[in-house]
Design a protein around this motif. Structure first.
Motif, PDB file in Angstrom:
ATOM      1  N   ILE A 126       0.878  -1.176   0.000  1.00  0.00           N
ATOM      2  CA  ILE A 126       0.000   0.000   0.000  1.00  0.00           C
ATOM      3  C   ILE A 126       0.915   1.225   0.000  1.00  0.00           C
ATOM      4  N   GLY A 127       1.396   1.587  -1.171  1.00  0.00           N
ATOM      5  CA  GLY A 127       2.372   2.667  -1.281  1.00  0.00           C
ATOM      6  C   GLY A 127       3.668   2.297  -0.565  1.00  0.00           C
ATOM      7  N   ALA A 128       4.590   3.266  -0.510  1.00  0.00           N
ATOM      8  CA  ALA A 128       5.841   3.018   0.213  1.00  0.00           C
ATOM      9  C   ALA A 128       5.561   2.880   1.711  1.00  0.00           C
ATOM     10  N   SER A 129       4.528   3.578   2.197  1.00  0.00           N
ATOM     11  CA  SER A 129       4.169   3.484   3.624  1.00  0.00           C
ATOM     12  C   SER A 129       3.847   2.037   3.985  1.00  0.00           C
ATOM     13  N   GLY A 130       3.120   1.363   3.094  1.00  0.00           N
ATOM     14  CA  GLY A 130       2.792  -0.040   3.328  1.00  0.00           C
ATOM     15  C   GLY A 130       4.042  -0.908   3.335  1.00  0.00           C
ATOM     16  N   THR A 154      15.315  11.992   9.489  1.00  0.00           N
ATOM     17  CA  THR A 154      14.754  10.938   8.652  1.00  0.00           C
ATOM     18  C   THR A 154      13.265  11.205   8.398  1.00  0.00           C
ATOM     19  N   TYR A 155      12.692  10.380   7.535  1.00  0.00           N
ATOM     20  CA  TYR A 155      11.294  10.547   7.122  1.00  0.00           C
ATOM     21  C   TYR A 155      10.353  10.390   8.332  1.00  0.00           C
ATOM     22  N   ALA A 156       9.444  11.363   8.502  1.00  0.00           N
ATOM     23  CA  ALA A 156       8.545  11.373   9.663  1.00  0.00           C
ATOM     24  C   ALA A 156       7.679  10.112   9.712  1.00  0.00           C
ATOM     25  N   HIS A 209      16.349  12.930  -0.613  1.00  0.00           N
ATOM     26  CA  HIS A 209      16.080  12.615   0.798  1.00  0.00           C
ATOM     27  C   HIS A 209      14.997  13.536   1.371  1.00  0.00           C
ATOM     28  N   ASN A 210      13.999  12.910   1.979  1.00  0.00           N
ATOM     29  CA  ASN A 210      12.952  13.660   2.682  1.00  0.00           C
ATOM     30  C   ASN A 210      13.121  13.378   4.164  1.00  0.00           C
ATOM     31  N   PRO A 211      13.521  14.344   4.955  1.00  0.00           N
ATOM     32  CA  PRO A 211      13.525  15.782   4.690  1.00  0.00           C
ATOM     33  C   PRO A 211      14.898  16.365   4.352  1.00  0.00           C
ATOM     34  N   GLU A 237      15.577   0.634   1.306  1.00  0.00           N
ATOM     35  CA  GLU A 237      15.723   1.806   0.435  1.00  0.00           C
ATOM     36  C   GLU A 237      14.342   2.330   0.014  1.00  0.00           C
ATOM     37  N   ASP A 238      13.986   3.490   0.533  1.00  0.00           N
ATOM     38  CA  ASP A 238      12.699   4.113   0.217  1.00  0.00           C
ATOM     39  C   ASP A 238      12.963   5.049  -0.963  1.00  0.00           C
ATOM     40  N   ALA A 239      12.268   4.812  -2.086  1.00  0.00           N
ATOM     41  CA  ALA A 239      12.685   5.474  -3.329  1.00  0.00           C
ATOM     42  C   ALA A 239      11.563   6.246  -4.032  1.00  0.00           C
ATOM     43  N   PRO A 240      10.817   7.090  -3.291  1.00  0.00           N
ATOM     44  CA  PRO A 240       9.703   7.751  -3.977  1.00  0.00           C
ATOM     45  C   PRO A 240      10.136   8.760  -5.034  1.00  0.00           C
ATOM     46  N   TYR A 241      11.383   9.254  -4.923  1.00  0.00           N
ATOM     47  CA  TYR A 241      11.760  10.394  -5.783  1.00  0.00           C
ATOM     48  C   TYR A 241      12.769  10.049  -6.862  1.00  0.00           C
ATOM     49  N   VAL A 242      13.027   8.741  -7.102  1.00  0.00           N
ATOM     50  CA  VAL A 242      14.080   8.413  -8.085  1.00  0.00           C
ATOM     51  C   VAL A 242      13.780   8.975  -9.471  1.00  0.00           C
ATOM     52  N   PHE A 268       9.284   0.856  -4.041  1.00  0.00           N
ATOM     53  CA  PHE A 268       8.810   1.721  -5.124  1.00  0.00           C
ATOM     54  C   PHE A 268       7.409   2.195  -4.749  1.00  0.00           C
ATOM     55  N   THR A 269       7.079   3.435  -5.118  1.00  0.00           N
ATOM     56  CA  THR A 269       5.703   3.895  -4.956  1.00  0.00           C
ATOM     57  C   THR A 269       5.201   4.546  -6.242  1.00  0.00           C
ATOM     58  N   GLY A 270       3.907   4.364  -6.502  1.00  0.00           N
ATOM     59  CA  GLY A 270       3.287   5.046  -7.637  1.00  0.00           C
ATOM     60  C   GLY A 270       2.850   6.462  -7.272  1.00  0.00           C
ATOM     61  N   SER A 271       3.035   6.857  -6.003  1.00  0.00           N
ATOM     62  CA  SER A 271       2.459   8.130  -5.529  1.00  0.00           C
ATOM     63  C   SER A 271       3.035   9.369  -6.199  1.00  0.00           C
ATOM     64  N   LYS A 272       4.335   9.366  -6.495  1.00  0.00           N
ATOM     65  CA  LYS A 272       4.941  10.597  -7.022  1.00  0.00           C
ATOM     66  C   LYS A 272       5.024  10.568  -8.542  1.00  0.00           C
ATOM     67  N   ILE A 273       5.284   9.415  -9.108  1.00  0.00           N
ATOM     68  CA  ILE A 273       5.368   9.317 -10.571  1.00  0.00           C
ATOM     69  C   ILE A 273       3.956   9.227 -11.171  1.00  0.00           C
ATOM     70  N   PRO A 278      -4.527   5.916  -5.478  1.00  0.00           N
ATOM     71  CA  PRO A 278      -4.719   4.461  -5.628  1.00  0.00           C
ATOM     72  C   PRO A 278      -3.825   3.602  -4.735  1.00  0.00           C
ATOM     73  N   ARG A 279      -2.850   4.216  -4.054  1.00  0.00           N
ATOM     74  CA  ARG A 279      -1.987   3.520  -3.079  1.00  0.00           C
ATOM     75  C   ARG A 279      -1.271   2.327  -3.705  1.00  0.00           C
ATOM     76  N   ILE A 280      -0.579   2.571  -4.819  1.00  0.00           N
ATOM     77  CA  ILE A 280       0.176   1.504  -5.466  1.00  0.00           C
ATOM     78  C   ILE A 280       1.638   1.571  -5.018  1.00  0.00           C
TER      79      ILE A 280
HETATM   80  C1  LIG Z   1      10.424   9.332   1.985  1.00  0.00           C
HETATM   81  C2  LIG Z   1       8.986   9.002   1.801  1.00  0.00           C
HETATM   82  N1  LIG Z   1       8.566   7.754   2.020  1.00  0.00           N
HETATM   83  C3  LIG Z   1       7.275   7.407   1.871  1.00  0.00           C
HETATM   84  C4  LIG Z   1       6.336   8.335   1.493  1.00  0.00           C
HETATM   85  C5  LIG Z   1       4.903   7.912   1.389  1.00  0.00           C
HETATM   86  O1  LIG Z   1       4.671   7.407   0.145  1.00  0.00           O
HETATM   87  P1  LIG Z   1       3.378   6.564  -0.231  1.00  0.00           P
HETATM   88  O2  LIG Z   1       2.352   7.531  -0.700  1.00  0.00           O
HETATM   89  O3  LIG Z   1       3.844   5.706  -1.333  1.00  0.00           O
HETATM   90  O4  LIG Z   1       2.946   5.787   0.947  1.00  0.00           O
HETATM   91  C6  LIG Z   1       6.719   9.651   1.259  1.00  0.00           C
HETATM   92  C7  LIG Z   1       5.724  10.660   0.897  1.00  0.00           C
HETATM   93  O5  LIG Z   1       5.829  11.811   1.041  1.00  0.00           O
HETATM   94  C8  LIG Z   1       8.083   9.994   1.411  1.00  0.00           C
HETATM   95  O6  LIG Z   1       8.528  11.237   1.199  1.00  0.00           O
END
Ligand SMILES: Cc1ncc(COP(=O)(O)O)c(C=O)c1O
Length: 463
Positions: A126-130, A154-156, A209-211, A237-242, A268-273, A278-280
């Motif tokens: 369910i997205g990268a969060s999942g 690191t990521y919140a 890197h977020n943040p 490796e969390d890669a939403p921005y590659v 991988f997440t479909g959220s940014k690309i 849809p939480r892919i």
């Molecule tokens: C580093 C990082 N990981 C995960 C997420 C969450 O992504 P997703 O929508 O795929 O759950 C974000 C979204 O802002 C992010 O910046």
């Protein structure tokens, strides 16, 4: 206060709300205050994809055409009966999701990043969060003490998830301009192990890197891998921005998964690309683990069992819709995802230019007073006050909104607890500025962002 206690559960505790949620909750009131003073609201806070590149109308047309194309291909004899794909889309599916999505995705993603991706090692999330949740959940299940290695900051979302279990402790590593400091990474591993904790992985976001607002250098990635190889630890490796990358093609650093897929769990997440709704997402790993009876098993098998205790059945319609993105307007399988990213990259690169240019022209004359990161990917830059008597705490951020209409996110909450005990001032002279979101489109977007960064520079100079 509740009158009755329906359950006594003293083992449960309330977790702190993440900094981004806190800001989102405070925003309506702050906006009201700002509007009362006739101030325009400048968005430099939210990390949401820009509405200009997330209008789903075009995608919905493409998806419908792709489904028609699939139906004609799969059941050509009987155009009047309910297509198999449609039935499948509304039926229970496997925890792995439809195989065709994974096959197309593996071929394209592997080609983009220069490694051979195996569809059987892809697990939908369910997205990268999942993906983060799934991996944490696997290692937490046996109930032993765990050390989660990660960056400071690191990521919140990772901090929030990692803190949920009682037996976990975050061991964070400070970063310089190339990535985590290697000596500290090693000493954190040693320290966690000397306290009897399992160190399953190092969680990071090496690209955009977020943040942190920067990408790790290729050299540092190599050094991190060496450490992980030496100590037998995985990289999460969390890669939403590659694909939200501003580097020239030849300069793009390689993700860990392409460098060492057996050492990496890649998210991988479909959220940014694509779209966040849809939480892919997909988790990919070729790693193995030695488990209780000394048997060595693919981590994928363990993760799949863990996943079936959680999501069990994915949404096949959403996965087929994602498959449509892996096909071009002529319904030909794409060779790369860069063409999907193009429109987004164009908007975000423009935004980034505006922010970088605005900061340089507004504050570039004072390098002894201020600095900021230059992001090679992603949505964020970190702005630093060198005068550490300026405290970028909640009051400061509230002041920026209510007196200047500027929304930014303070950095201090992105630092895990141990980083704050190493340095109580951690993040307290930093702000995260995001350049992904405005309420306007096209020329108005460009104008709004220029005004936002210029208002930010004026506010900073007024201190
Ligand atoms: C580093 C990082 N990981 C995960 C997420 C969450 O992504 P997703 O929508 O795929 O759950 C974000 C979204 O802002 C992010 O910046």
């Amino acid at each position: 206060m509740y009158k009755t206690k329906s359950l006594v559960a003293s083992s449960l505790k309330k977790e702190p709300v993440s900094v981004t949620r806190k800001m989102a909750a405070a925003l309506p009131e702050l906006r009201r205050l700002a509007a009362g003073k006739g101030l325009k609201i400048h968005h430099l806070g939210a990390g949401y994809p820009h509405p200009e590149v997330t209008d789903p109308s075009g995608f919905l047309i493409h998806k419908t055409q792709y489904f028609k194309h699939l139906d004609a291909k799969l059941s050509p004899q009987d155009p009047d009966s309910t297509p198999e794909r449609l039935r499948e889309s509304y039926a229970y599916t496997d925890t792995l999701g439809p195989v065709s999505v994974r096959k197309h995705f593996a071929r394209i993603y592997g080609a983009d990043w220069g490694f051979s991706m195996q569809p059987e090692n892809l697990i939908p999330t369910i997205g990268a969060s999942g993906g983060i949740n799934l991996v944490c959940s696997l290692f937490e299940r046996p109930g032993i003490e765990i050390a989660y290695l990660t960056d400071a900051p690191t990521y919140a979302g990772f901090i929030a998830r990692a803190q949920l279990a009682n037996q976990t402790t975050i061991y964070s590593v400070d970063m310089d301009s190339e990535g985590p400091i290697i000596e500290q990474l090693i000493s954190q591993i040693k320290s966690a192990r000397s306290q009897g904790k399992l160190v399953p992985f190092y969680y990071t976001i090496p690209d955009g890197h977020n943040p942190g607002g920067f990408s790790f250098s290729q050299k540092r990635r190599q050094e991190i891998l060496e450490v992980m190889d030496t100590y037998g630890i995985l990289i999460l490796e969390d890669a939403p921005y590659v694909y939200i990358s501003y580097a020239e093609e030849t300069e793009r650093p390689k993700p860990f998964v392409a460098l060492e897929p057996s050492r990496t769990i890649h998210l991988f997440t479909g959220s940014k690309i694509g779209f966040p709704g849809p939480r892919i997402g997909f988790l990919y790993t070729e790693a193995c683990a030695e488990i209780s009876d000394k048997e060595v098993v693919p981590l994928r098998d363990l993760l799949l069992t863990e996943s079936s205790s959680d999501i069990l059945f994915h949404n096949p319609e959403a996965l087929y819709a994602f498959e449509s993105m892996l096909h071009d307007e002529n319904m030909k399988p794409r060779q790369s995802l860069w063409s999907v990213a193009k429109q987004k990259q164009t908007v975000y690169s423009e935004n980034r230019e505006i922010i970088m240019e605005g900061l340089s022209s507004g504050l570039g004359k004072f390098p002894e007073r201020y600095s900021w990161t230059v992001p090679q990917a992603g949505f964020f830059t970190v702005f630093r006050f060198h005068n550490t008597s300026i405290k970028t705490n909640d009051d400061f951020v509230r002041w920026l909104v209510s007196e200047h209409g500027i929304v930014v996110i303070p950095m201090f909450d992105f630092y895990p607890k141990d980083a704050k005990s190493r340095n109580p001032q951690a993040g307290l002279s930093e702000l995260r500025l995001s350049f992904c979101f405005t309420e306007s489109f096209g020329d108005n977007r460009r104008r709004d962002l220029s005004e936002a960064i210029s208002a930010f520079c004026d506010a900073v100079l007024s201190i």
